[in-house]
Design a protein around this motif. Sequence first.
Motif, mmCIF file in Angstrom:
data_model
loop_
_atom_site.group_PDB
_atom_site.id
_atom_site.type_symbol
_atom_site.label_atom_id
_atom_site.label_comp_id
_atom_site.label_asym_id
_atom_site.label_seq_id
_atom_site.Cartn_x
_atom_site.Cartn_y
_atom_site.Cartn_z
ATOM 1 N N ALA A 257 47.757 28.760 -26.370
ATOM 2 C CA ALA A 257 46.800 29.116 -25.184
ATOM 3 C C ALA A 257 45.962 27.957 -24.528
ATOM 4 O O ALA A 257 45.591 28.046 -23.371
ATOM 5 C CB ALA A 257 45.867 30.027 -25.711
ATOM 6 N N THR B 207 40.314 31.243 -23.799
ATOM 7 C CA THR B 207 41.424 31.233 -24.975
ATOM 8 C C THR B 207 41.068 31.907 -26.409
ATOM 9 O O THR B 207 40.108 31.936 -26.729
ATOM 10 C CB THR B 207 41.809 29.862 -25.191
ATOM 11 O OG1 THR B 207 40.719 29.159 -25.949
ATOM 12 C CG2 THR B 207 42.239 28.954 -23.783
ATOM 13 N N SER C 296 48.356 34.762 -28.931
ATOM 14 C CA SER C 296 47.176 34.367 -28.446
ATOM 15 C C SER C 296 47.200 34.802 -26.932
ATOM 16 O O SER C 296 48.164 35.255 -26.534
ATOM 17 C CB SER C 296 47.354 32.756 -28.468
ATOM 18 O OG SER C 296 48.376 32.340 -27.652
ATOM 19 N N VAL D 213 45.451 33.521 -22.908
ATOM 20 C CA VAL D 213 44.481 32.938 -21.696
ATOM 21 C C VAL D 213 44.088 34.059 -20.740
ATOM 22 O O VAL D 213 44.859 34.660 -20.429
ATOM 23 C CB VAL D 213 45.204 31.609 -20.942
ATOM 24 C CG1 VAL D 213 43.964 31.186 -20.059
ATOM 25 C CG2 VAL D 213 45.819 30.629 -21.876
#
Length: 444
Positions: free
Chosen positions: A129, A285, A297, A299
């Motif tokens: 991320a 993130t 994960s 963004v």
Amino acid sequence: MSAIPQERRVVTAIPGPKSQEIQARRAATVAAGVGSTLPVFAARAEGGILEDVDGNRFIDLGSGIAVTTVGASAEAVVRRASAQLADFTHTCFMVTPYEGYVAVAEQLAALTPGDHAKKSALFNSGAEAVENAVKIARSYTKRQAVVVFDHGYHGRTNLTMALTAKNMPYKEGFGPFAPEVYRVPVAYAYRWPTGPENAGPEAAAQAIDQITKQIGAHNVAAVIIEPVLGEGGFIEPAKGFLPALRQFATENGIVFVADEIQSGFCRTGQWFACEDEGIVPDLITTAKGIAGGLPLSAVTGRAEIMDAAHSGGLGGTYGGNPVACAAALGAIQTMKELDLNAKAKRIEEIMKGRLVALQEKYEVIGDVRGRGGMIAAEFVKPGGKEPNSEITAAIAKACHAAGVLVLTCGTYGNVVRFLPPLVIGEDLLDDALDVFEQALAASV
């Protein structure tokens, strides 16, 4: 009612005979570079208890490093992930997409700070991320430099090792590292030379001065900071530091990235730690607590920044795996239904009350800090602030032997960190703190 009794139990030496047997097999086949904090082998985990193969039950104050925020094997996580497993395990979102990925992105848009239009891209690990946040920021700004901070930790890939401050064990012998990464001071209040009351404004001024003079603000693509620094020692930047950096980034067209991989998803008593000072990051993130233990994960950020990368420029074979997405929706549902932000604040109240009382009694506790279910005690040598990693290790070892799983951290290896599952019972928390106090008393 829990399938695993929610009580501490030590029935063998630690590690027990079955764990020792598996450890011998591990030594023959698992790379030595993969370490373990506590050499017992898990058999089951639920709520605030981890049970090993010998039947020992440990009070879990680590949550798999802030991952099992909703408890291990949370009902909604297991139910949703199991249903998805029965439908399909993988298609690759870049080949044939599926609704779960979109639903997670919708939740992230709703929960992250700011009311602007947001988009997300999903990956597997926190390091992925962060690395993709850098790619997105560079694509958007057409700049290359990335600014990070003393005591920061951002991952173990080549780029994120460059972003990470601490050499051992993360960087030693693994270079050369990615270029165009610059490190500046952070407002570490306890260790600020002119006192904690000056740390925020002075550290911000120093950081901005270094960026301006050594890099040039117009060359900076992104500033990346953990709103509570995790591996570096659970450092809360002194008040005023983050707002000053956020304002500087805005004024200079720099993408401000909040790395909430360890501090996000109710861990600090807010959905995200940057909310404490009203920080609205351009990109955020997330990982760890997002999916109840499954690898996921993200963004998330301003739509115009997230859309800067060309089609096909972001992704990965397993990014946003459908089972992990189902687990994330279950974890977020659990956080909302159980109001885990409130539970985190109650954990802080209990833990800080006990730890501050111990600090007044024992000179070796130099600082007690953190928020919510992200609390730490920093250990020093009597008479000053010299880091005391020896007593830190001794206390952790004694806790482990008595059935309490604690973790250490800090640039100087002198911080005991507490990351209990936010669903932990208060009786377990009190018992664990009793064990910690006994370990401390025996170590001084």
